[in-house]
Design an enzyme around this catalytic site. Structure first.
Site, PDB file in Angstrom:
ATOM      1  N   LYS A 155       4.065  22.265 -14.665  1.00 13.22           N
ATOM      2  CA  LYS A 155       3.455  21.098 -13.921  1.00 13.22           C
ATOM      3  C   LYS A 155       3.165  21.253 -12.578  1.00 13.22           C
ATOM      4  O   LYS A 155       2.321  20.866 -11.663  1.00 13.22           O
ATOM      5  CB  LYS A 155       4.409  19.952 -14.098  1.00 13.22           C
ATOM      6  N   ASN A 213      -3.993  18.224 -19.163  1.00 14.39           N
ATOM      7  CA  ASN A 213      -4.275  17.258 -20.251  1.00 14.39           C
ATOM      8  C   ASN A 213      -4.773  18.083 -21.317  1.00 14.39           C
ATOM      9  O   ASN A 213      -5.277  17.007 -22.478  1.00 14.39           O
ATOM     10  CB  ASN A 213      -5.750  16.576 -19.639  1.00 14.39           C
ATOM     11  N   LYS A 227       1.149  10.827 -11.027  1.00 10.57           N
ATOM     12  CA  LYS A 227       0.068  10.146 -11.666  1.00 10.57           C
ATOM     13  C   LYS A 227       0.907   9.084 -11.883  1.00 10.57           C
ATOM     14  O   LYS A 227       2.041   8.705 -12.615  1.00 10.57           O
ATOM     15  CB  LYS A 227      -0.365  10.819 -12.982  1.00 10.57           C
ATOM     16  N   ARG A 241       0.710  -1.378   0.024  1.00  6.28           N
ATOM     17  CA  ARG A 241       0.135   0.022   0.141  1.00  6.28           C
ATOM     18  C   ARG A 241       0.796   1.289   0.001  1.00  6.28           C
ATOM     19  O   ARG A 241       0.438   2.327   0.413  1.00  6.28           O
ATOM     20  CB  ARG A 241      -0.842   0.113   1.240  1.00  6.28           C
ATOM     21  N   HIS A 292      -4.912  15.949 -24.723  1.00  6.60           N
ATOM     22  CA  HIS A 292      -4.631  14.323 -24.507  1.00  6.60           C
ATOM     23  C   HIS A 292      -5.982  13.475 -24.718  1.00  6.60           C
ATOM     24  O   HIS A 292      -5.808  12.419 -24.996  1.00  6.60           O
ATOM     25  CB  HIS A 292      -4.376  14.200 -23.046  1.00  6.60           C
ATOM     26  N   HIS A 330      -4.632  10.598 -26.606  1.00 12.54           N
ATOM     27  CA  HIS A 330      -4.538   9.199 -26.053  1.00 12.54           C
ATOM     28  C   HIS A 330      -5.462   8.257 -27.104  1.00 12.54           C
ATOM     29  O   HIS A 330      -5.044   7.157 -27.156  1.00 12.54           O
ATOM     30  CB  HIS A 330      -5.243   9.281 -24.783  1.00 12.54           C
ATOM     31  N   ARG A 373      -6.072  20.902 -12.452  1.00 13.39           N
ATOM     32  CA  ARG A 373      -5.090  20.261 -12.919  1.00 13.39           C
ATOM     33  C   ARG A 373      -5.158  19.423 -14.462  1.00 13.39           C
ATOM     34  O   ARG A 373      -4.554  19.386 -15.073  1.00 13.39           O
ATOM     35  CB  ARG A 373      -4.785  18.775 -12.008  1.00 13.39           C
ATOM     36  N   GLU A 392      -6.498  16.011  -9.438  1.00  8.06           N
ATOM     37  CA  GLU A 392      -7.374  16.434 -10.702  1.00  8.06           C
ATOM     38  C   GLU A 392      -8.784  16.788 -10.482  1.00  8.06           C
ATOM     39  O   GLU A 392      -9.435  16.147 -11.378  1.00  8.06           O
ATOM     40  CB  GLU A 392      -7.246  15.414 -11.740  1.00  8.06           C
ATOM     41  N   GLU A 418       5.017  18.073 -25.439  1.00  9.78           N
ATOM     42  CA  GLU A 418       4.438  18.208 -23.757  1.00  9.78           C
ATOM     43  C   GLU A 418       5.259  19.512 -23.562  1.00  9.78           C
ATOM     44  O   GLU A 418       4.362  20.386 -22.602  1.00  9.78           O
ATOM     45  CB  GLU A 418       4.858  17.241 -22.614  1.00  9.78           C
ATOM     46  N   HIS A 420       3.805   9.022 -27.278  1.00 11.09           N
ATOM     47  CA  HIS A 420       2.806   9.833 -26.618  1.00 11.09           C
ATOM     48  C   HIS A 420       3.057  11.406 -27.000  1.00 11.09           C
ATOM     49  O   HIS A 420       2.005  11.926 -27.390  1.00 11.09           O
ATOM     50  CB  HIS A 420       3.135   9.705 -25.063  1.00 11.09           C
TER      51      HIS A 420
HETATM   52  N1  LIG Z   1       2.499  10.275 -15.156  1.00  4.36           N
HETATM   53  C1  LIG Z   1       2.341  11.315 -15.869  1.00  4.36           C
HETATM   54  O1  LIG Z   1       1.965  12.584 -15.620  1.00  4.36           O
HETATM   55  C2  LIG Z   1       2.806  11.355 -17.376  1.00  4.36           C
HETATM   56  C3  LIG Z   1       3.108  12.406 -18.071  1.00  4.36           C
HETATM   57  C4  LIG Z   1       3.172  12.469 -19.385  1.00  4.36           C
HETATM   58  C5  LIG Z   1       3.506  11.108 -20.213  1.00  4.36           C
HETATM   59  N2  LIG Z   1       3.248  10.103 -19.320  1.00  4.36           N
HETATM   60  C6  LIG Z   1       3.530   8.778 -19.965  1.00  4.36           C
HETATM   61  O2  LIG Z   1       5.010   8.753 -20.350  1.00  4.36           O
HETATM   62  C7  LIG Z   1       4.984   7.988 -21.208  1.00  4.36           C
HETATM   63  C8  LIG Z   1       5.894   8.725 -22.425  1.00  4.36           C
HETATM   64  O3  LIG Z   1       6.867   8.896 -22.019  1.00  4.36           O
HETATM   65  P1  LIG Z   1       8.303   8.989 -22.953  1.00  4.36           P
HETATM   66  O4  LIG Z   1       8.049   9.539 -23.924  1.00  4.36           O
HETATM   67  O5  LIG Z   1       9.492   8.927 -22.008  1.00  4.36           O
HETATM   68  O6  LIG Z   1       8.273   7.408 -23.423  1.00  4.36           O
HETATM   69  P2  LIG Z   1       8.993   6.076 -23.258  1.00  4.36           P
HETATM   70  O7  LIG Z   1       9.267   5.905 -21.883  1.00  4.36           O
HETATM   71  O8  LIG Z   1       8.457   4.819 -24.025  1.00  4.36           O
HETATM   72  O9  LIG Z   1      10.400   6.250 -23.862  1.00  4.36           O
HETATM   73  C9  LIG Z   1      10.558   6.736 -25.081  1.00  4.36           C
HETATM   74  C10 LIG Z   1      11.622   5.410 -25.579  1.00  4.36           C
HETATM   75  O10 LIG Z   1      12.821   6.430 -25.423  1.00  4.36           O
HETATM   76  C11 LIG Z   1      13.958   5.317 -24.786  1.00  4.36           C
HETATM   77  N3  LIG Z   1      14.514   5.920 -23.781  1.00  4.36           N
HETATM   78  C12 LIG Z   1      14.155   6.823 -22.740  1.00  4.36           C
HETATM   79  N4  LIG Z   1      15.202   7.566 -22.260  1.00  4.36           N
HETATM   80  C13 LIG Z   1      16.458   7.117 -22.966  1.00  4.36           C
HETATM   81  C14 LIG Z   1      17.823   7.510 -22.856  1.00  4.36           C
HETATM   82  N5  LIG Z   1      18.284   8.190 -22.108  1.00  4.36           N
HETATM   83  N6  LIG Z   1      18.583   7.063 -23.780  1.00  4.36           N
HETATM   84  C15 LIG Z   1      18.150   5.978 -24.655  1.00  4.36           C
HETATM   85  N7  LIG Z   1      16.671   5.598 -24.956  1.00  4.36           N
HETATM   86  C16 LIG Z   1      16.016   6.263 -23.910  1.00  4.36           C
HETATM   87  C17 LIG Z   1      12.735   4.361 -23.981  1.00  4.36           C
HETATM   88  O11 LIG Z   1      13.603   3.124 -23.671  1.00  4.36           O
HETATM   89  C18 LIG Z   1      11.752   4.316 -25.047  1.00  4.36           C
HETATM   90  O12 LIG Z   1      12.181   3.400 -26.047  1.00  4.36           O
HETATM   91  C19 LIG Z   1       3.653   7.474 -21.832  1.00  4.36           C
HETATM   92  O13 LIG Z   1       3.259   6.166 -21.396  1.00  4.36           O
HETATM   93  C20 LIG Z   1       2.767   8.627 -21.268  1.00  4.36           C
HETATM   94  O14 LIG Z   1       1.357   7.958 -20.936  1.00  4.36           O
HETATM   95  C21 LIG Z   1       2.888  10.036 -18.005  1.00  4.36           C
HETATM   96  O1  LIG Z   2      -0.168  15.157 -14.912  1.00  3.66           O
HETATM   97  C1  LIG Z   2      -1.219  15.237 -15.443  1.00  3.66           C
HETATM   98  O2  LIG Z   2      -2.312  15.579 -14.848  1.00  3.66           O
HETATM   99  C2  LIG Z   2      -1.392  15.214 -16.849  1.00  3.66           C
HETATM  100  O3  LIG Z   2      -2.543  15.284 -17.415  1.00  3.66           O
HETATM  101  C3  LIG Z   2      -0.050  15.129 -17.659  1.00  3.66           C
HETATM  102  C4  LIG Z   2      -0.452  14.432 -19.107  1.00  3.66           C
HETATM  103  O4  LIG Z   2       0.660  15.247 -19.785  1.00  3.66           O
HETATM  104  C5  LIG Z   2       0.200  13.197 -19.042  1.00  3.66           C
HETATM  105  O5  LIG Z   2      -0.107  12.579 -20.456  1.00  3.66           O
HETATM  106  C6  LIG Z   2      -0.712  12.321 -18.265  1.00  3.66           C
HETATM  107  O6  LIG Z   2      -0.319  10.794 -18.011  1.00  3.66           O
HETATM  108  C7  LIG Z   2      -2.183  11.926 -18.582  1.00  3.66           C
HETATM  109  O7  LIG Z   2      -2.854  11.427 -17.639  1.00  3.66           O
HETATM  110  P1  LIG Z   2      -4.209  10.914 -17.821  1.00  3.66           P
HETATM  111  O8  LIG Z   2      -4.826  11.093 -16.546  1.00  3.66           O
HETATM  112  O9  LIG Z   2      -5.005  11.631 -18.972  1.00  3.66           O
HETATM  113  O10 LIG Z   2      -4.124   9.552 -18.143  1.00  3.66           O
END
Ligand SMILES: NC(=O)c1ccc[n+]([C@@H]2O[C@H](COP(=O)([O-])OP(=O)(O)OC[C@H]3O[C@@H](n4cnc5c(N)ncnc54)[C@H](O)[C@@H]3O)[C@@H](O)[C@H]2O)c1
Ligand SMILES: O=C(O)C(=O)C[C@@H](O)[C@H](O)[C@H](O)COP(=O)(O)O
Length: 552
Positions: free
Chosen positions: A417, A435, A324, A302, A438, A442, A431, A427, A366, A454
């Site tokens: 952010k 999005n 998130k 947890r 998105h 998405h 917040r 959210e 982004e 993404h």
């Molecule tokens: N939690 C949040 O608030 C939030 C916000 C935005 C995006 N996201 C999520 O993040 C993901 C997108 O992130 P992303 O664009 O980093 O994608 P990703 O994690 O798929 O990375 C993209 C590619 O780059 C490679 N990579 C990453 N860093 C590297 C490095 N330093 N050297 C070589 N290769 C490298 C990875 O292995 C992958 O193949 C999505 O799943 C999206 O939904 C989450």
């Molecule tokens: O942090 C947030 O809030 C965002 O919406 C950031 C987005 O850029 C990000 O892609 C996030 O993962 C989207 O979340 P979701 O709730 O739409 O799945």
């Protein structure tokens, strides 16, 4: 220090860095070394005080006592913090005076860097003994040093925003490390329901891992992908050196790693290896990896402590911060997850050296989003440097003029952010503006079976959102055209033709912002002014889709 600023230096002078730490830690030696490397001045508080009182500190102590000495010290330090712009080393006991702590707090709150120089106790004791002339060490010097250390260490940690360990390093290497760590951007995230934490952006930021993890964890699960092995090797070495038992956990790359099956494999491993509630998780990789690692941390027993070490631009500016966490399901993106904040985020610019050009560019999607919804200066920087950004080359990045530009973009985007997350962690309203782009983005990712990245999907999603805002009478045409133009200049896609409207519409109804049968989008009234676009005219929803498709 040599930070990229588009606004020039502030009017008030203040030190480039202030060094605190125990007697014998090397504050004067390393402070001088730093000042020489940077070509700026150096001041030592003890020397300033001796100049002012006209005698040695031991003599003054003997004649007037510690209280009188601390009073002079307080005045000298307070004056210097607002009038000197070099490297400033304080006496070991200075931060124990409340007024000095307040002055340091004010200095740090205005962007100042207070370095706690943490040397190996044996080395520091030996140096302190050798140096002599230290009234606080009269008698059994080592025992007094240890007693003072126990009292002062928690205070140093409180006043410092940079902790540097120099154990076994040459003075030059230690000073270089201090400079790197002082050059970091720091964004503080706080707010209701959030255990405050910092996002650190800079070369060598991974060095903070032990300080962010703290002393409680015995075991640390280091979750990463193969693509960042070089950086996870470095993180593992830092963790092992600090005494943690490290479990190296490699997960499938990108979205293939962001599944409940992968999480389940890790839960089993944590169980088999005896991970307890006081142990910790480190997620090192792109956003998919940090989302998954955060989800495992949120769910294991947890909730255990976790630290994000983003290695892609997108993960640095967005995914790693805000809490998130989650996984995808066959029905959609991020449908299962939790709001669970990290203990810290370490965005080490060195990790960008292996980042491929197309993945860097994806991250700009982004970055631009944050410019559109809140910080127009981000858009100006993107415009001014579009060609260089588009030509990003990890191998030459660290020595290129692009580095400070990217560092500033990361810091600004993380601030956007942090602004939204701090006010609305779960959210409920504000917040949702993060999005922007998105709802449509998405849907693209899902319909393209995650072959579209993404950030690219969000870029098209922003074009869709801008068109929809225009069609519903909220946004002027020039701003829609500007959106196309800027994204194209950055090498991001602005159109998509991969599925029928009905398929897209069905997925947009499953978006987490939707309520019942009501579609909800983030729209734009003008740059910097997003708004909630609830239940828009269905004709406009379709027409915006056609406009985005027409361009393809
Ligand atoms: N939690 C949040 O608030 C939030 C916000 C935005 C995006 N996201 C999520 O993040 C993901 C997108 O992130 P992303 O664009 O980093 O994608 P990703 O994690 O798929 O990375 C993209 C590619 O780059 C490679 N990579 C990453 N860093 C590297 C490095 N330093 N050297 C070589 N290769 C490298 C990875 O292995 C992958 O193949 C999505 O799943 C999206 O939904 C989450
Ligand atoms: O942090 C947030 O809030 C965002 O919406 C950031 C987005 O850029 C990000 O892609 C996030 O993962 C989207 O979340 P979701 O709730 O739409 O799945």
């Amino acid at each position: 220090m040599a930070r990229h600023s588009r606004h020039g230096a502030g009017a008030r002078r203040r030190p480039a860095a202030v060094i605190v730490g125990m007697m014998g830690a090397g504050k004067t030696r390393l402070g001088k070394e730093m000042s020489q490397m940077l070509g700026i001045g150096f001041e030592d508080a003890d020397q300033q005080i001796e100049d002012e009182i006209g005698m040695s500190i031991p003599k003054y102590f003997a004649r007037h006592g510690e209280a009188a000495f601390r009073d002079v010290e307080r005045r000298v330090v307070a004056d210097t913090l607002v009038s000197f712009d070099g490297i400033y080393a304080l006496g070991g006991g200075a931060p124990m005076t409340p007024a000095v702590r307040e002055a340091l707090h004010d200095y740090a709150a205005h962007g100042g860097r207070v370095i706690y120089l943490l040397a190996d106790p044996a080395e520091a004791m030996e140096r302190a003994r050798r140096g002599g002339g230290r009234p606080m060490l009269d008698g059994d010097a080592d025992a007094r040093w240890m007693a003072l250390y126990e009292k002062r260490d928690p205070i140093y940690r409180k006043v410092a925003n940079v902790i540097v360990r120099t154990h076994g390093m040459t003075p030059k290497a230690a000073a270089r490390k201090m400079i790197d760590m002082t050059n970091e951007g720091i964004v503080h995230v706080d707010g209701a329901g959030i255990e405050p934490y910092d996002v650190r952006i800079g070369e060598g930021a991974l060095n903070h891992l032990p300080d962010v993890l703290g002393e409680r964890p015995v075991r640390v699960a280091l979750i990463h992908t193969q693509s960042v092995q070089r950086h996870s090797d470095r993180a593992r070495a830092i963790l092992r050196k600090a005494g943690y038992q490290v479990s190296d956990i490699m997960i499938p790359d990108a979205e293939a790693g962001k599944t409940v099956q992968v999480a389940d494999g890790i839960w089993q491993r944590l169980g088999n290896e005896g991970f307890t509630r006081s142990d910790a998780i480190v997620g090192l990789g792109g956003g998919a990896c940090t989302d998954l690692a955060g989800f495992v941390a949120a769910t294991w027993m947890r909730g255990v402590r976790y630290v994000n070490c983003p290695t892609s631009l997108l993960a640095m500016v967005d995914a790693s911060t805000g809490g998130k966490t989650g996984v995808n399901t066959p029905q959609g993106k991020n449908l299962v997850g939790s709001f669970y904040t990290p203990a810290g985020v370490l965005a080490d610019l060195r990790t960008l050296t292996s980042l491929p050009n197309d993945i860097f560019i994806e991250g700009l999607g982004e970055v631009a989003k944050s410019g559109f919804i809140r910080d127009p200066e981000i858009l100006t920087i993107l415009e001014d440097h579009a060609d260089e950004l588009r030509a990003f080359d990890g191998e030459t990045f660290l020595d290129s003029p692009l580095k400070p530009v990217v560092a500033e973009l990361i810091e600004r985007t993380v601030r956007v952010k942090a602004h939204h997350v701090s006010a609305d962690l779960k959210e409920a309203g504000l917040r949702e503006f993060l999005n922007y782009g998105h709802t449509f983005g998405h849907a693209i990712e899902q319909l393209e079976h995650f072959r579209w990245r993404h950030g690219n999907a969000v870029a098209v999603g922003m074009v869709y959102a801008a068109e929809l805002s225009n069609l519903t009478g909220h946004l002027d045409r020039p701003t829609v055209e500007y959106t196309y133009d800027l994204l194209e200049r950055l090498g991001l896609p602005t159109s998509w033709n991969g599925a029928d409207f009905d398929e897209v519409l069905a997925l947009m109804h499953r978006d987490k912002k939707a309520r019942g049968n009501t579609l909800r989008f983030v729209g734009l009234e003008e740059i910097g002014r997003p708004f909630h676009l609830d239940d828009p005219d269905p004709q406009a929803v379709r027409k915006a889709f056609e406009r985005v498709r027409q361009q393809a």
